[in-house]
Design a protein around this motif. Structure first.
Motif, PDB file in Angstrom:
ATOM      1  N   UNK A 122      22.434  65.835  54.845  1.00  0.00           N
ATOM      2  CA  UNK A 122      22.305  67.101  55.561  1.00  0.00           C
ATOM      3  C   UNK A 122      23.193  67.945  54.668  1.00  0.00           C
ATOM      4  N   UNK A 123      24.071  66.868  55.253  1.00  0.00           N
ATOM      5  CA  UNK A 123      25.932  66.787  54.679  1.00  0.00           C
ATOM      6  C   UNK A 123      26.369  67.389  53.379  1.00  0.00           C
ATOM      7  N   UNK A 124      25.653  66.362  52.830  1.00  0.00           N
ATOM      8  CA  UNK A 124      26.221  66.067  50.775  1.00  0.00           C
ATOM      9  C   UNK A 124      25.828  67.732  50.516  1.00  0.00           C
ATOM     10  N   UNK A 125      24.494  68.338  50.715  1.00  0.00           N
ATOM     11  CA  UNK A 125      24.027  69.398  50.153  1.00  0.00           C
ATOM     12  C   UNK A 125      25.302  70.252  50.768  1.00  0.00           C
ATOM     13  N   UNK A 126      25.691  71.015  50.978  1.00  0.00           N
ATOM     14  CA  UNK A 126      26.230  71.323  51.841  1.00  0.00           C
ATOM     15  C   UNK A 126      27.384  72.045  51.044  1.00  0.00           C
ATOM     16  N   UNK A 127      28.164  71.333  50.127  1.00  0.00           N
ATOM     17  CA  UNK A 127      28.523  72.370  49.317  1.00  0.00           C
ATOM     18  C   UNK A 127      27.976  73.624  48.072  1.00  0.00           C
ATOM     19  N   UNK A 128      26.775  72.894  47.642  1.00  0.00           N
ATOM     20  CA  UNK A 128      26.370  74.325  47.313  1.00  0.00           C
ATOM     21  C   UNK A 128      26.470  75.689  47.954  1.00  0.00           C
ATOM     22  N   UNK A 129      26.364  75.469  49.687  1.00  0.00           N
ATOM     23  CA  UNK A 129      26.869  76.565  49.750  1.00  0.00           C
ATOM     24  C   UNK A 129      28.273  77.304  49.535  1.00  0.00           C
ATOM     25  N   UNK A 130      28.562  76.660  48.530  1.00  0.00           N
ATOM     26  CA  UNK A 130      30.702  77.086  48.464  1.00  0.00           C
ATOM     27  C   UNK A 130      30.666  76.782  47.599  1.00  0.00           C
ATOM     28  N   UNK A 131      29.911  76.826  46.045  1.00  0.00           N
ATOM     29  CA  UNK A 131      30.330  76.168  44.791  1.00  0.00           C
ATOM     30  C   UNK A 131      29.569  76.768  44.506  1.00  0.00           C
ATOM     31  N   UNK A 132      30.462  76.633  42.541  1.00  0.00           N
ATOM     32  CA  UNK A 132      29.142  77.398  41.573  1.00  0.00           C
ATOM     33  C   UNK A 132      29.698  76.646  39.781  1.00  0.00           C
ATOM     34  N   UNK A 133      30.269  75.436  40.439  1.00  0.00           N
ATOM     35  CA  UNK A 133      31.374  74.704  39.120  1.00  0.00           C
ATOM     36  C   UNK A 133      29.952  73.324  39.183  1.00  0.00           C
ATOM     37  N   UNK A 134      30.130  72.549  38.113  1.00  0.00           N
ATOM     38  CA  UNK A 134      29.732  71.549  37.882  1.00  0.00           C
ATOM     39  C   UNK A 134      30.138  70.436  38.137  1.00  0.00           C
ATOM     40  N   UNK A 135      30.774  69.594  37.979  1.00  0.00           N
ATOM     41  CA  UNK A 135      30.907  68.877  38.899  1.00  0.00           C
ATOM     42  C   UNK A 135      30.946  68.625  40.395  1.00  0.00           C
ATOM     43  N   UNK A 136      31.165  69.104  41.029  1.00  0.00           N
ATOM     44  CA  UNK A 136      30.923  69.508  42.122  1.00  0.00           C
ATOM     45  C   UNK A 136      29.589  70.033  42.944  1.00  0.00           C
ATOM     46  N   UNK A 137      29.034  70.295  42.037  1.00  0.00           N
ATOM     47  CA  UNK A 137      27.498  70.854  41.954  1.00  0.00           C
ATOM     48  C   UNK A 137      27.037  69.714  42.236  1.00  0.00           C
ATOM     49  N   UNK A 138      27.328  68.383  40.907  1.00  0.00           N
ATOM     50  CA  UNK A 138      26.511  66.899  40.745  1.00  0.00           C
ATOM     51  C   UNK A 138      27.306  66.122  41.231  1.00  0.00           C
ATOM     52  N   UNK A 139      28.280  65.576  42.186  1.00  0.00           N
ATOM     53  CA  UNK A 139      28.580  64.719  43.214  1.00  0.00           C
ATOM     54  C   UNK A 139      27.543  64.887  44.380  1.00  0.00           C
ATOM     55  N   UNK A 140      27.892  66.545  44.939  1.00  0.00           N
ATOM     56  CA  UNK A 140      27.000  67.141  46.108  1.00  0.00           C
ATOM     57  C   UNK A 140      25.236  66.913  46.208  1.00  0.00           C
ATOM     58  N   UNK A 141      24.648  66.870  44.531  1.00  0.00           N
ATOM     59  CA  UNK A 141      23.216  66.819  44.739  1.00  0.00           C
ATOM     60  C   UNK A 141      23.460  64.906  44.048  1.00  0.00           C
ATOM     61  N   UNK A 142      23.901  64.280  43.986  1.00  0.00           N
ATOM     62  CA  UNK A 142      23.667  63.361  43.409  1.00  0.00           C
ATOM     63  C   UNK A 142      23.919  62.508  44.575  1.00  0.00           C
ATOM     64  N   UNK A 143      24.497  62.556  45.676  1.00  0.00           N
ATOM     65  CA  UNK A 143      24.750  61.844  46.697  1.00  0.00           C
ATOM     66  C   UNK A 143      23.702  62.304  47.757  1.00  0.00           C
TER      67      UNK A 143
END
Length: 384
Positions: A82-103
C-alpha cells in the motif's frame, strides 16, 4: 466459527489480489503510454511485477517458514504494498514510478504464497474446496477489469492510479484480518530438509511441468490480443474472448470438488496438459475460425483452472509442515515468475520471424513435453 472467519478473509484477499491483476494486465501499459513514455520504458515498467515474482516470493516464503511468523509477515506485505504504490498518485516521471512499482510489487508478491499456504492448511489440502474459494480471485479480476474500463472511458486514464490505490487499501485490510495458521503436523516432512524434498523425482517432475505450462502461456498472455487484432478482430470481440476464458475458469473451479471425487489428481493434470497442447495448436492454426477460437477459450478451464488447483494439491502434499510457504513461493517463482516471463520474452524475440502460428505451435510442444514429464514422474494418487 474461527475457521469460517479466516476463510472469509482469504476470499476477500483473493478478490482484491486478483482485482489488482485485473487492473494492471489490461490498463497499466495504456496508462504509461498516456504519460508519453517511450516503448523501452513501458517494457521495463510492465515487466517489474513479473520479475519480482521470480525471487521475492521465495525470499518471503523462506522468512515466514524460518521465523514461524506468517501472520506478521503477511501484514507487513499488505502495508508495504500500500505505502510504496502511493507515489503513483503524484508522479508522472520514469524513475519515481520505477522505484514505486519495484518496491510495491516486492511486498505485493510476498502475500500470495503465504495466503495460499494458509488456505491449503485450513482446507487440509482439499483442492476442490480450494477451487471454490479461489473463485473469488477470478471474480475480482473480472470486476476490476470491467469497472476500471467503464471508469477510464468516463473519467480518462488519470483515474487508474486511484483505482490501484483503492484495491491496495482493501488488500492491506484483508492481509491484517487473516489469522496465523499452524503448520500441519507431518513428522516425516518436518524432519526432511527442503533440499531433500526437491531431490524427489516426483517433485522435480512436478516443478518442470509447472514451468513448461507457464512457459507455453507466455505467448498467450503477451501476444494473443495482438494476434487476434492482426487478423481483423475488433477490440470488443477480443475482450469477449478473454471474458469467456475467465468464465470457463470460474466454472471449473466450482466443479473441482466433483472432479476430485471421480478422478485421480494425475489424471486431471494430464488431461489439462493434453488440452493445452490442442488449445495452442487451435489458436495458432485456427485463428480464422470463430468456432475454434471459442472452443480454445473454453479450454482455459483446464489449461489454467483445474491445472492450477491440482498443482496446489501436489505442492501442499510434498511441501507440508515447515516447508509450506517456501513450497508455495517456489511454485509461483518457477511457474508464473520464471516460466511466464521467459515465455513472453522468448515469444517476443521470434514473433516477427516465425509468425503467430509457429510460436503457438512451440507453446503446444512445451505442453506436450510437460505431459510426458508428468506422466513419467508423478504418482497416480496422492493423499487427499
Amino acid at each position: 466459527m474461527l475457521r469460517n472467519k479466516a476463510l472469509l478473509a482469504i476470499a476477500g484477499f483473493y478478490f482484491c489480489y486478483f482485482a489488482f491483476n485485473g487492473l494492471f494486465s489490461p490498463y497499466w501499459g495504456l496508462y504509461l503510454a498516456g504519460l508519453a513514455f517511450p516503448a523501452w520504458q513501458i517494457g521495463i515498467l510492465t515487466s517489474l511485477t513479473q520479475i519480482n515474482r521470480i525471487y521475492a516470493p521465495a525470499l518471503w516464503g523462506y522468512l515466514a517458514d524460518r521465523t514461524g511468523r506468517r501472520q506478521q509477515i503477511l501484514r507487513l506485505a499488505g502495508l508495504g504494498g500500500l505505502l510504496f504504490y502511493i507515489p503513483l498518485l503524484f508522479t508522472s516521471t520514469f524513475w519515481p514510478i520505477f522505484i514505486a512499482v519495484l518496491l510495491g510489487s516486492f511486498f505485493w508478491s510476498a502475500a500470495l504464497p503465504l495466503v495460499e499456504a494458509t488456505a491449503m492448511n485450513l482446507l487440509k489440502g482439499d483442492s476442490g474446496a480450494y477451487s471454490r474459494l479461489r473463485i473469488w480471485g477470478s471474480l475480482g479480476f473480472v470486476a476490476a477489469t470491467l469497472l476500471a474500463g467503464y471508469l477510464i472511458d468516463k473519467q480518462g486514464l488519470a483515474v487508474f492510479p486511484w483505482a490501484v490505490m483503492s484495491v491496495m487499501l482493501a488488500l492491506a485490510v484483508y492481509c491484517w484480518q487473516i489469522p496465523e495458521s499452524p503448520t500441519s503436523e507431518q513428522v516425516v516432512t518436518q524432519e526432511t530438509s527442503f533440499l531433500t524434498v526437491l531431490r524427489q523425482r516426483e517433485v522435480r517432475a512436478l516443478l518442470c511441468s509447472c514451468f513448461l505450462m507457464a512457459l507455453a502461456h507466455g505467448p498467450y498472455y503477451s501476444f494473443y490480443s495482438i494476434y487476434l487484432a492482426d487478423q481483423g478482430y475488433g477490440k470488443s470481440t477480443i475482450g469477449w474472448f478473454w471474458s469467456i476464458g475467465v468464465v470457463a475458469e470460474i466454472a471449473i473451479f466450482w466443479l473441482m470438488p466433483r472432479l476430485n471425487a471421480r478422478f485421480a489428481h494425475k489424471t486431471l493434470l494430464l488431461f489439462g496438459l493434453a488440452v493445452a497442447t490442442l488449445r495452442f495448436l487451435q489458436i495458432g492454426w485456427g485463428i480464422e475460425s470463430l468456432a475454434l477460437l471459442l472452443l480454445a477459450q473454453l479450454a482455459h478451464a483446464f489449461t489454467f483452472g483445474s491445472n492450477h488447483a491440482v498443482n496446489m494439491a501436489y505442492i501442499h502434499h510434498y511441501f507440508a509442515g515447515r516447508h509450506q510457504a517456501k513450497g508455495q513461493a517456489l511454485y509461483i517463482a518457477v511457474s508464473f515468475g520464471i516460466g511466464g516471463s521467459l515465455g513472453g520474452i522468448l515469444s517476443g524475440t521470434v514473433w516477427q520471424v516465425l509468425g503467430g502460428a509457429w510460436v503457438f505451435s512451440l507453446a503446444a510442444a512445451a505442453c506436450a513435453l510437460a505431459y510426458w514429464l508428468a506422466w513419467r514422474g508423478l504418482p497416480e494418487h496422492i493423499a487427499r
